[in-house]
Design an enzyme around this catalytic site. Structure first.
Site, PDB file in Angstrom:
ATOM      1  N   ASP A 105       1.894  -0.998   4.449  1.00  0.00           N
ATOM      2  CA  ASP A 105       2.447   0.348   3.771  1.00  0.00           C
ATOM      3  C   ASP A 105       3.825  -0.030   3.385  1.00  0.00           C
ATOM      4  O   ASP A 105       4.775  -0.427   4.094  1.00  0.00           O
ATOM      5  CB  ASP A 105       2.216   1.343   4.888  1.00  0.00           C
ATOM      6  CG  ASP A 105       0.674   1.699   5.121  1.00  0.00           C
ATOM      7  OD1 ASP A 105      -0.153   1.191   4.589  1.00  0.00           O
ATOM      8  OD2 ASP A 105       0.678   2.438   6.230  1.00  0.00           O
TER       9      ASP A 105
ATOM     10  N   ASP B 151      -7.606   1.128   2.676  1.00  0.00           N
ATOM     11  CA  ASP B 151      -7.284   2.308   3.454  1.00  0.00           C
ATOM     12  C   ASP B 151      -8.217   3.403   3.809  1.00  0.00           C
ATOM     13  O   ASP B 151      -8.119   4.133   4.750  1.00  0.00           O
ATOM     14  CB  ASP B 151      -5.808   2.655   3.430  1.00  0.00           C
ATOM     15  CG  ASP B 151      -5.202   3.293   4.655  1.00  0.00           C
ATOM     16  OD1 ASP B 151      -5.786   3.042   5.621  1.00  0.00           O
ATOM     17  OD2 ASP B 151      -4.260   4.137   4.219  1.00  0.00           O
TER      18      ASP B 151
ATOM     19  N   HIS C   5      -6.751   9.444   0.202  1.00  0.00           N
ATOM     20  CA  HIS C   5      -7.378   9.335   1.230  1.00  0.00           C
ATOM     21  C   HIS C   5      -6.534   9.978   2.622  1.00  0.00           C
ATOM     22  O   HIS C   5      -6.923   9.822   3.864  1.00  0.00           O
ATOM     23  CB  HIS C   5      -7.864   7.983   1.777  1.00  0.00           C
ATOM     24  CG  HIS C   5      -6.526   6.943   1.671  1.00  0.00           C
ATOM     25  ND1 HIS C   5      -6.265   5.996   0.521  1.00  0.00           N
ATOM     26  CD2 HIS C   5      -5.665   6.571   2.463  1.00  0.00           C
ATOM     27  CE1 HIS C   5      -5.354   5.428   0.916  1.00  0.00           C
ATOM     28  NE2 HIS C   5      -4.852   5.569   1.988  1.00  0.00           N
TER      29      HIS C   5
ATOM     30  N   HIS D  45       0.925  -1.118  -0.068  1.00  0.00           N
ATOM     31  CA  HIS D  45      -0.124  -0.039   0.068  1.00  0.00           C
ATOM     32  C   HIS D  45       0.961   1.389  -0.336  1.00  0.00           C
ATOM     33  O   HIS D  45       1.541   1.546   0.838  1.00  0.00           O
ATOM     34  CB  HIS D  45      -0.840   0.102   1.052  1.00  0.00           C
ATOM     35  CG  HIS D  45      -1.880   1.072   1.219  1.00  0.00           C
ATOM     36  ND1 HIS D  45      -2.646   1.454   0.314  1.00  0.00           N
ATOM     37  CD2 HIS D  45      -1.769   2.108   2.260  1.00  0.00           C
ATOM     38  CE1 HIS D  45      -3.223   2.617   0.683  1.00  0.00           C
ATOM     39  NE2 HIS D  45      -2.734   3.113   1.851  1.00  0.00           N
TER      40      HIS D  45
ATOM     41  N   ASP E  34       0.769   5.181  -0.196  1.00  0.00           N
ATOM     42  CA  ASP E  34       0.168   6.409  -0.048  1.00  0.00           C
ATOM     43  C   ASP E  34       0.947   7.667  -0.767  1.00  0.00           C
ATOM     44  O   ASP E  34       1.963   7.715  -0.528  1.00  0.00           O
ATOM     45  CB  ASP E  34       0.130   6.896   1.537  1.00  0.00           C
ATOM     46  CG  ASP E  34      -0.797   5.995   2.501  1.00  0.00           C
ATOM     47  OD1 ASP E  34      -1.957   5.981   2.085  1.00  0.00           O
ATOM     48  OD2 ASP E  34      -0.169   5.351   3.323  1.00  0.00           O
TER      49      ASP E  34
END
Length: 1024
Positions: free
Chosen positions: A424, A287, A571, A173, A175
């Site tokens: 993450d 998420d 997000h 993941h 971000d």
């Protein structure tokens, strides 16, 4: 027909008046003779000749007037026939100043009223989230090793007839900004993850991986050579690498508007189609902090068949797990059949990290996260480390892991099990790839070689899992039939999210409101620019391309702006949950009179001017009524601005000219100040509202309140809202200054408190602006400590415990205030509106920015406007929210007489006016133009094709549609393209999926588009 004849008679009457006027002019010409009867002298003949010449000029001018009248009558007849109130073309054209439209009652077709009469969708054996919330007690007993759940048991022989099929799905993941900026994350981690992926997946064909964020993937793609690109293509073709969702980011689902959600999804999918030829099948959203059915609908419209969600209230997860309803068909509230269904998997446990994905016991699952092997930088918090798999321990390790797999499978209806493997920014180092893949392959080999275990385990992609799930239930590979093991149908949303105890994630609905407002401003400007650019290219192709038009350069700028806006839908961006410097980086990327709407629009335009002596002229040089007002730098010192009513045709431009000089039709506003002798106790903002239509009066009181934060260990932060008690009334230390403005076009009352400047404005014009009260609250809480400020609106409506919020500006979700939940749990995301109602009226608050809203008491609305918090809330950010800016929150307050209930149609134009105060929208036949933008070529430049995305709103016929300014009538969802795209002919039009990746077959008339209520449809368009 009767109205059409009236327009004809009206035109003839004007013609007669003009002819009679000419007769009177002739009659005034001097035809007298002298007293002696002599003929007029030569001098008098000259005078007569001059008069005749003047008369000829008048006749010519009046002929032109008659021609214009004739054309106007014809246009008006066509307008009434088509249900529109303005002729096609530039609204500023004509020989008289176009005033705001007179009150009009729009024709409504009876079939279009049926939508509001429908009940919310619920299949016979389905699940409606409103019912689930009523059912749950929301207690939180200790569930044992699965703290928020329950003990799970099974019989060893349960899989004897049908083995357990396990898919372990590696993922990372990433971000696009959170603790680091997008670029810093890419430099430090993401590029290494993707580089390692190419190498490590090629080492063993049994290895799999999924990727989601195209913003990162495209940046990496631009940096690699063609050899590595070919290697990536081979991985995709072999099924080892899958792109899940494929949007520009994994977007927030609470604060993002559906326009922006579509934009980022189309941007990602178009990049995939051009560069990889990939068509995503499955959504992956591990998420976002709560989930909306709007996003599910958009994925389905884009051609995806499956999706996965994770962050859902722990009590809801526990209930769904006990009922084995964690997998379901997600259906829209308004859908009466299955056309919007998408197969959805809800992850059952606390998080998407490895300790919470193999089974119910995180202490056990953490031992199978081999990145945490002793000697590494991270370890298991339960202090039992993983063990590298060897011949000596493999039997025991397999039995331990298989026990977790079996227990997890008991929460589902099939023997197909999903076990994600990631977290993450995982797999940034080559050693982690070796640790995870080599150890798991040993476990899989052992399981698969021992038939007595009755398990088949392997690496897989998320679509591999759904394919096996569908096969096991007898479903079609991509269809939505329930199959032999019928899965339930669910409707509703998953807000407000709580991950433990009373920790509700309702704070981020408001955090960093300055940037939430900036997002909407860029969204409106970008949309206007996209439509303008697309129409400009079409006109250039029609009339010949000028050599100096920078089409490619402008397209690159539009693409950059579109991608920056898409990035902000992440997000941890629009949510306001990033580090201070990351938020600044987002804001820097976002800094970047047209009517990009499908309906003619009349709206107030305000511009700054250097002098109050100014006049406004339309395109024909005619004077337009205007108002000069003060721009107050503080409570008592001002500069000057100018306001006037502008009109523009659908997708049209109107030109107005400002000239210095005195002008009677430009009136200065008048002011009055109130301060001395006034105290906060007897100063209030709004007290009552009276409807123009029938003078009915309602109590509607506006005030402000404070929230503090709890004294417990866990306090409010960027994510969480944990108030100390109910709100306290805002009482400023000094009496406010009140300024009353009275003007030709608008009047307002501005109250300046210590932390708030509150303005209430009434417009003296027809249409949406004239039917609602505009509220603007400029908030400055930079000097506060752990305070959140809210606007409270109290009315005498008997709404009880019910109210309604929108979801992403697309649809409305009923809400119920529950006494069994803590105060913070009753706040919900308000992307564009919140309203409450009773049997007599409806009170709506429309917002220009997403915020958190609630109705904590009957007849009352509350909106959190800003938050200043001094501490972290222990969700990973590591800081409070202390970078507040002076922020102007804009709203419209709308009061309507109510006869029947659902979402009233013209709120959306009212919200549109808020979101696009300078650049606007359009409706034709009550169908909304979401997007019209030029598509790109493989080289990245503009193509000759464009995407046309339309949305038919659902609406309620139970409210008066007089004086609303809506310039469309209902058309049963039908629209003619030539009515929308005036002066441009359609060369080709092809119905496609939302993101243009799939082509739909259609035998319908390509020039007439037909949509169902709430339907969004996309077309690939080429104009000539």
């Amino acid at each position: 027909m009767k109205l059409s004849r009236q327009f004809t008679v009206f035109g003839i009457a004007i013609f007669c008046v003009v002819v009679f006027s000419l007769y009177l002019m002739l009659d005034h010409i001097d035809h007298s003779k002298n007293p002696n009867g002599e003929r007029i002298q030569n001098g008098q003949l000259g005078i007569l000749q001059d008069k005749i010449d003047h008369l000829e000029r008048l006749l010519a001018e009046n002929n032109e007037i008659i021609a214009n009248i004739r054309d106007s009558v014809i246009n008006l007849r066509e307008t009434v026939k088509d249900g529109k109130m303005f002729p096609e073309g530039n609204m500023s054209q004509g020989n008289v100043e176009l005033l705001p439209p007179a009150p009009a009652l729009l024709p409504i077709h009876s079939e279009d009223c049926q939508f509001a009469a429908q009940t919310y969708s619920k299949a016979a054996d389905g699940v409606q989230m409103l019912d689930v919330y009523d059912l749950l007690s929301f207690d939180n007993p200790d569930g044992g090793v699965w703290k928020q759940g329950f003990d799970i048991s099974y019989q060893d022989n349960e899989w004897d007839n049908e083995p357990l099929q396990v898919f372990v799905v590696p993922h990372s993941h990433n971000d696009p900004g959170w603790l680091k900026t997008f670029d810093d994350y890419y430099r430090d981690q993401t590029q290494h993850i993707l580089n390692n992926m190419v190498v490590k997946l090629h080492e063993d064909s049994r290895r799999k991986m999924i990727w989601s964020e195209i913003s990162y993937f495209s940046k990496w793609w631009d940096s690699i050579d063609e050899q590595k690109r070919d290697a990536v293509r081979r991985l995709i073709e072999s099924g080892q690498l899958e792109v899940a969702t494929g949007g520009w980011v994994m977007p927030d689902e609470a604060s993002s508007h559906y326009f922006a959600l579509i934009d980022q999804l189309v941007e990602g999918h178009q990049w995939l189609e051009i560069n990889l030829g990939v068509k995503p099948k499955t959504g992956w959203a591990v998420d976002p902090f709560g989930h909306t059915p709007t996003h599910a609908y958009l994925l389905r419209q884009a051609g995806l068949s499956n999706m996965l969600i994770q962050r859902v209230h722990y009590s809801v997860k526990k209930h769904f797990a006990s009922q084995k309803t964690l997998e379901f068909f997600w259906r829209q509230n308004w859908d009466q059949d299955s056309s919007s269904d998408i197969l959805c998997h809800m992850m059952p446990f606390y998080s998407y990290d490895v300790p919470h994905t193999c089974g119910p016991d995180p202490k056990i699952c953490c031992q199978f996260d081999f990145k945490r092997l002793p000697g590494g930088r991270i370890s298991c918090p339960w202090r039992i480390p993983p063990q590298a798999i060897t011949d000596n321990n493999i039997q025991e390790r397999v039995q331990t892991l298989l026990d977790q797999y079996r227990k997890k499978s008991k929460l589902f209806r099939t023997n197909v099990l999903l076990a994600p493997l990631g977290d993450d920014f995982r797999y940034a180092e080559a050693v982690e790839w070796d640790q995870q893949f080599e150890n798991y392959q040993k476990l899989f080999d052992y399981m698969n070689s021992h038939p007595e275990l009755h398990v088949q385990a392997q690496f897989g992609t998320i679509s591999d899992y759904f394919e096996a799930l569908r096969k096991s239930t007898g479903m079609d590979p991509v269809g939505m039939n329930v199959g032999q093991l019928a899965l339930p149908v669910l409707s509703g949303d998953f807000f407000t999210y709580a991950d433990r105890d009373d920790h509700y994630w309702s704070g981020y609905f408001t955090s960093r409101p300055f940037y939430k407002r900036l997002d909407r401003v860029l969204e409106s400007h970008l949309r206007a620019a996209e439509v303008l650019y697309s129409l400009t290219l079409a006109n250039i192709q029609k009339y010949g391309q000028p050599s100096d038009y920078p089409a490619v350069d402008n397209y690159k700028l539009l693409t950059e702006a579109r991608r920056n806006l898409g990035l902000f839908q992440h997000h941890d961006a629009i949510t306001g949950t990033g580090k201070d410097w990351v938020v600044v980086d987002y804001g820097t990327r976002l800094l970047v009179v047209y009517n990009p709407t499908e309906q003619a629009r009349t709206s107030m335009v305000t511009v700054y001017v250097t002098t109050p002596k100014v006049r406004v002229l339309n395109a024909l040089g005619h004077v337009v009524r205007a108002q000069v007002s003060a721009v107050w730098n503080d409570a008592s010192h001002a500069a000057t601005d100018l306001s006037f009513v502008a009109q523009a045709a659908p997708l049209g431009l109107s030109v107005y000219q400002l000239m210095e000089g005195m002008e009677p039709r430009t009136e200065a506003a008048k002011y009055m100040f109130l301060q001395d002798g006034m105290t906060p106790e007897n100063i209030s903002c709004l007290q009552k509202m009276r409807l123009k239509e029938d003078d009915a009066e309602f109590l509607v009181k506006v005030e402000f309140v404070w929230y503090g934060t709890t004294s417990n260990k866990d306090k409010s932060g960027a994510y969480l809202f944990l108030p100390d008690k109910e709100a306290t009334i805002y009482s400023p230390s000094q009496p406010p200054v009140v300024r009353v403005t009275k003007g030709l076009l608008f009047s307002e009352v501005t109250t300046t408190f210590t932390q708030i400047t509150h303005t209430l404005r009434l417009y003296n014009i027809h249409g949406v602006e004239g039917q609602s009260v505009e509220l603007c609250n400029t908030v400055d809480i930079r000097g506060e400590i752990n305070h959140e400020i809210a606007m409270r609106i109290t009315s005498d409506l008997n709404s009880k415990d019910r109210f309604f919020t929108d979801l992403n500006g697309y649809q409305v979700q009923p809400r119920k205030t529950m006494a069994k939940l803590p105060l913070q749990a009753n706040f919900y995301p308000m992307t564009s509106m919140v309203y409450l109602q009773d049997s007599s009226a409806r009170l709506s608050l429309l917002t220009a920015q997403s915020l958190g809203a609630a109705s904590l008491k009957s007849g009352q609305l509350e909106v959190i406007m800003d938050r200043r918090l001094n501490q972290d809330d222990n969700r990973g950010l590591g800081q409070g929210v202390l970078d507040n800016k002076i922020t102007a929150n804009s709203f419209r307050l709308l009061l309507e007489k109510r006869m029947s209930g659902f979402l009233e149609f013209w709120k959306f134009p009212a919200e549109t006016h808020l979101r696009h105060k300078k650049v606007t929208y359009a409706h034709q036949g009550c169908i909304h133009l979401i997007k019209k933008n030029t598509l790109k070529t493989e080289g990245g430049g503009p193509s000759e094709q464009a995407a046309l995305i339309l949305h038919r709103k659902g609406f309620d016929c139970g409210f008066s549609n007089r004086n609303t300014g809506l310039l469309c009538s209902t058309t049963r969802g039908k629209i003619r393209l030539e009515k929308l795209l005036t002066d441009l002919k359609v060369k080709s039009i092809t119905p496609v999926s939302l993101s243009l990746m799939h082509t739909h077959n259609s035998d319908a008339d390509p020039q007439e588009i037909s949509l169902k209520p709430m339907e969004i449809r996309t077309y690939r368009l080429q104009l000539s």
